[in-house]
Design a protein around this motif. Structure first.
Motif, PDB file in Angstrom:
ATOM      1  N   GLU A 229       0.898  -1.157   0.104  1.00  0.00           N
ATOM      2  CA  GLU A 229      -0.004   0.123  -0.234  1.00  0.00           C
ATOM      3  C   GLU A 229       0.892   1.318   0.184  1.00  0.00           C
ATOM      4  O   GLU A 229       0.465   2.225  -0.605  1.00  0.00           O
ATOM      5  N   PHE A 249      -7.995  -4.738   1.281  1.00  0.00           N
ATOM      6  CA  PHE A 249      -7.045  -4.032   1.819  1.00  0.00           C
ATOM      7  C   PHE A 249      -6.061  -4.998   2.759  1.00  0.00           C
ATOM      8  O   PHE A 249      -6.415  -5.968   3.509  1.00  0.00           O
ATOM      9  N   GLN A 251      -5.343  -4.200   6.037  1.00  0.00           N
ATOM     10  CA  GLN A 251      -6.258  -4.049   7.039  1.00  0.00           C
ATOM     11  C   GLN A 251      -7.827  -3.685   6.816  1.00  0.00           C
ATOM     12  O   GLN A 251      -7.931  -2.742   6.106  1.00  0.00           O
ATOM     13  N   LEU A 254     -10.623  -0.486   6.500  1.00  0.00           N
ATOM     14  CA  LEU A 254      -9.603   0.646   6.382  1.00  0.00           C
ATOM     15  C   LEU A 254      -9.631   1.422   7.576  1.00  0.00           C
ATOM     16  O   LEU A 254     -10.769   2.205   7.639  1.00  0.00           O
ATOM     17  N   GLU A 257      -7.582   6.747   9.593  1.00  0.00           N
ATOM     18  CA  GLU A 257      -6.246   7.720   8.988  1.00  0.00           C
ATOM     19  C   GLU A 257      -5.541   7.326   8.203  1.00  0.00           C
ATOM     20  O   GLU A 257      -4.675   7.971   7.592  1.00  0.00           O
ATOM     21  N   HIS A 258      -6.017   6.085   7.395  1.00  0.00           N
ATOM     22  CA  HIS A 258      -5.293   5.608   6.263  1.00  0.00           C
ATOM     23  C   HIS A 258      -5.338   6.663   5.166  1.00  0.00           C
ATOM     24  O   HIS A 258      -6.381   7.215   4.703  1.00  0.00           O
ATOM     25  N   TRP A 261      -8.017   7.020   2.024  1.00  0.00           N
ATOM     26  CA  TRP A 261      -9.286   7.989   2.148  1.00  0.00           C
ATOM     27  C   TRP A 261      -9.341   9.297   1.415  1.00  0.00           C
ATOM     28  O   TRP A 261     -10.338   9.660   1.031  1.00  0.00           O
TER      29      TRP A 261
END
Length: 308
Positions: A229, A249, A251, A254, A257-258, A261
């Protein structure tokens, strides 16, 4: 039959549906559901989805391991008794849903739908380049990938397939193994439907993106672990990758804070491209248990060495 369902990330409603259809198909079934498996010694069949690591060691009389879906990487990543076979689910509805999702993603890129959504917000009237010329490459040409290639070709879209090994008389242009760069040179929309194995984990990484045609659009509907990622946003910022549609994904869910987004060129869906239908899946599991007892070949058995 002693059967245990071990699927801790499934909702109570989903588990209730599985229980109901198992009881309907075999009223005499001895069914236990994780975490309340009080008699592990009675379990001969386990039905797994994202199970706790090491739990298979609890079942001393295990005869069959069944994936709740089409993927088996969550099983092979754990301890598996040597002589216990593993099966997966094959469902025409799974294929139907996956193909529709892939076609949707391809056409959205081809006809620039996401661009027009942004233009509407900014009140921009831009008639330039309403269609992006595309050739679609599908990596992983099993049942799901093969059907996606067929349907895209049926729309008149040029397609190319890529897999791990040669395929005699494959119905579409096809590359394999070390021919990856030749495959990538021919496509500007890339669909990942590879099985997840030691060889394919982290396959979509910075070195891979450098081999892609500049501006390639990525659709990942296989497994989150295929994609490194941290390498995707730099590949988008450099222009090597023009954007991505991601359904899986590292995790899930998702994390808020990824960075995916807030990256405008990345579209996210919550692992919904293709969902297992329990009414189609449960009969396959019961059929396989009966096949095992009667020493008949199993349906949809996977190769542990190949990983699919």
């Amino acid at each position: 039959m002693g059967l245990a369902i071990v699927a801790p990330n499934k909702s109570e409603k989903e588990i209730a549906n599985w229980i109901a259809v198992f009881n309907e198909l075999d009223p005499g079934i001895d069914l236990q559901v994780y975490p309340e498996v009080g008699r592990p010694e009675d379990v001969e069949v386990v039905v797994l989805w994202q199970h706790p690591k090491g739990i298979l060691k609890r079942f001393p009389h295990l005869k069959l391991i069944c994936s709740m879906g089409s993927g088996v990487d969550h099983i092979l990543a754990d301890y598996v008794p040597d002589k216990v076979p593993i099966t997966r689910i094959v469902d025409p509805r799974l294929t139907y849903s996956m193909t529709n999702y892939v076609v949707m993603g391809v056409l959205n890129f081809h006809r620039q739908i996401l661009r027009y959504i942004r233009d509407k917000r900014s009140k921009t009237w831009d008639m330039s380049q309403p269609e992006i010329p595309i050739t679609v490459g599908v990596m992983g040409v099993g049942e799901l990938g093969g059907d996606a290639l067929d349907k895209l070709a049926g729309l008149g879209i040029p397609v190319v397939g890529y897999g791990n090994r040669p395929k005699a008389d494959f119905r579409h242009p096809y590359f394999y193994g070390e021919q990856l760069k030749a495959f990538l040179d021919k496509v500007n929309v890339l669909v990942c439907l590879l099985p997840l194995t030691e060889k394919t984990e982290g396959f979509l990484n910075s070195a891979f993106f450098q081999k892609c045609t500049p501006g390639t659009y990525l659709i990942n509907v296989a497994r989150g672990k295929h994609l490194v990622e941290a390498d995707l946003i730099p590949a988008i910022e450099s222009g090597r990758i023009s954007g991505a549609l991601l359904d899986v994904f590292q995790q899930e869910p998702l994390p808020p804070e990824h960075p995916f987004w807030t990256q405008e060129q990345i579209t996210i869906t919550p692992h919904i491209a293709s969902i297992t239908n329990y009414r189609a899946a449960a009969p396959q599991i019961i059929e396989n248990y009966k096949n095992l007892l009667q020493n008949r070949p199993l349906i949809n058995q996977i190769s542990k060495t190949q990983g699919y």
